[in-house]
Design a protein around this motif. Structure first.
Motif, mmCIF file in Angstrom:
data_model
loop_
_atom_site.group_PDB
_atom_site.id
_atom_site.type_symbol
_atom_site.label_atom_id
_atom_site.label_comp_id
_atom_site.label_asym_id
_atom_site.label_seq_id
_atom_site.Cartn_x
_atom_site.Cartn_y
_atom_site.Cartn_z
ATOM 1 N N GLY A 27 -20.387 -37.832 16.694
ATOM 2 C CA GLY A 27 -21.250 -38.931 17.100
ATOM 3 C C GLY A 27 -21.044 -39.402 18.522
ATOM 4 N N LYS B 74 -30.127 -29.144 18.832
ATOM 5 C CA LYS B 74 -28.780 -29.029 18.291
ATOM 6 C C LYS B 74 -28.372 -27.567 18.354
ATOM 7 C CE LYS B 74 -29.726 -32.583 14.853
ATOM 8 N NZ LYS B 74 -29.798 -32.879 13.411
ATOM 9 N N LYS C 157 -21.361 -39.560 22.635
ATOM 10 C CA LYS C 157 -22.499 -39.435 23.548
ATOM 11 C C LYS C 157 -21.996 -39.593 24.970
ATOM 12 C CE LYS C 157 -25.366 -43.005 23.822
ATOM 13 N NZ LYS C 157 -26.512 -43.926 23.612
ATOM 14 N N LEU D 275 -25.225 -31.711 20.478
ATOM 15 C CA LEU D 275 -26.546 -32.311 20.565
ATOM 16 C C LEU D 275 -26.825 -32.598 22.035
ATOM 17 C CD1 LEU D 275 -29.063 -33.599 19.233
ATOM 18 C CD2 LEU D 275 -27.721 -35.695 18.964
ATOM 19 N N PRO E 266 -19.490 -31.387 13.185
ATOM 20 C CA PRO E 266 -20.578 -31.841 14.056
ATOM 21 C C PRO E 266 -21.099 -30.692 14.916
ATOM 22 C CG PRO E 266 -18.725 -33.360 14.164
ATOM 23 C CD PRO E 266 -18.253 -32.138 13.422
ATOM 24 N N TRP F 11 -32.163 -40.984 21.290
ATOM 25 C CA TRP F 11 -30.862 -40.534 20.797
ATOM 26 C C TRP F 11 -30.492 -41.316 19.527
ATOM 27 C CZ3 TRP F 11 -27.458 -36.774 22.631
ATOM 28 C CH2 TRP F 11 -26.175 -36.772 22.041
ATOM 29 N N VAL G 171 -35.016 -30.677 17.792
ATOM 30 C CA VAL G 171 -35.176 -31.822 16.908
ATOM 31 C C VAL G 171 -36.631 -32.267 17.073
ATOM 32 C CG1 VAL G 171 -34.387 -34.150 16.357
ATOM 33 C CG2 VAL G 171 -32.755 -32.448 17.239
ATOM 34 N N LYS H 295 -22.357 -35.025 20.332
ATOM 35 C CA LYS H 295 -22.205 -34.359 19.042
ATOM 36 C C LYS H 295 -22.983 -35.134 17.979
ATOM 37 C CE LYS H 295 -19.013 -31.183 19.990
ATOM 38 N NZ LYS H 295 -19.172 -29.761 19.717
ATOM 39 N N THR H 296 -23.453 -34.393 16.993
ATOM 40 C CA THR H 296 -24.039 -35.049 15.833
ATOM 41 C C THR H 296 -22.909 -35.744 15.078
ATOM 42 O OG1 THR H 296 -23.772 -33.071 14.465
ATOM 43 C CG2 THR H 296 -25.894 -33.345 15.603
ATOM 44 N N SER H 297 -23.258 -36.623 14.168
ATOM 45 C CA SER H 297 -22.223 -37.295 13.382
ATOM 46 C C SER H 297 -22.340 -36.880 11.914
ATOM 47 C CB SER H 297 -22.322 -38.810 13.515
ATOM 48 O OG SER H 297 -23.572 -39.263 13.050
#
Length: 148
Positions: free
Chosen positions: A122, A82, A124, A94, A91, A145, A60, A110-112
């Protein structure tokens, strides 16, 4: 190691190399410069094995910083990446890391994805390694983050 792509960041005391390999690998090398000597402090390696679907594995770019948050003349490098092998809209994993003086502090999650009114992913998880770090490291990691 053959790299597909790499970039580096340099300041007066640090060299940080970010690379992607030929076989779904990523590498980070954190070096410190002390006079005429350069020493590898930490290497980070991760991969996504045998993906028959859509492979995602990359840094990223807006997460990468070199700082000295605790003002001890030892630089910290912060970065996130990612990864995932998915066949749908799901997702991705991450990870956000701070490296300082050979130590590694990490947040995993995880990404959201937002579909209408629903949010998927999402999450963490802050690694216990942050318990040994200065509070400013955890604050910085959470701030990065939240931006990504």
């Amino acid at each position: 190691i053959n790299f597909n792509e790499f970039t580096y960041y340099l300041d007066k005391n640090n060299i940080d190399i970010f690379a992607t390999g030929n076989e779904n690998n990523i590498y980070v090398y954190h070096y410190v410069i002390n006079g005429n000597n350069t020493q590898l402090l930490r290497k980070v390696y991760d991969f996504e094995k045998e993906c028959d679907y859509d492979l995602f594995l990359g840094f990223v770019s807006n997460s990468i910083t070199i700082t000295d948050l605790d003002k001890n003349d030892i630089g910290e490098i912060t970065f996130a990446y990612k990864k995932g092998c998915i066949s749908d809209v799901s997702p991705l994993t991450l990870k956000l890391l701070i490296l300082e003086d050979g130590n590694k502090y990490i947040i995993r999650g995880k990404t959201s994805i937002h579909t209408g009114n629903e949010k998927i992913g999402g999450n963490k998880n802050i690694d216990p390694s942050f318990e040994k770090a200065p509070q400013i490291f955890k604050d910085h990691a959470n701030s990065v983050w939240d931006k990504i």
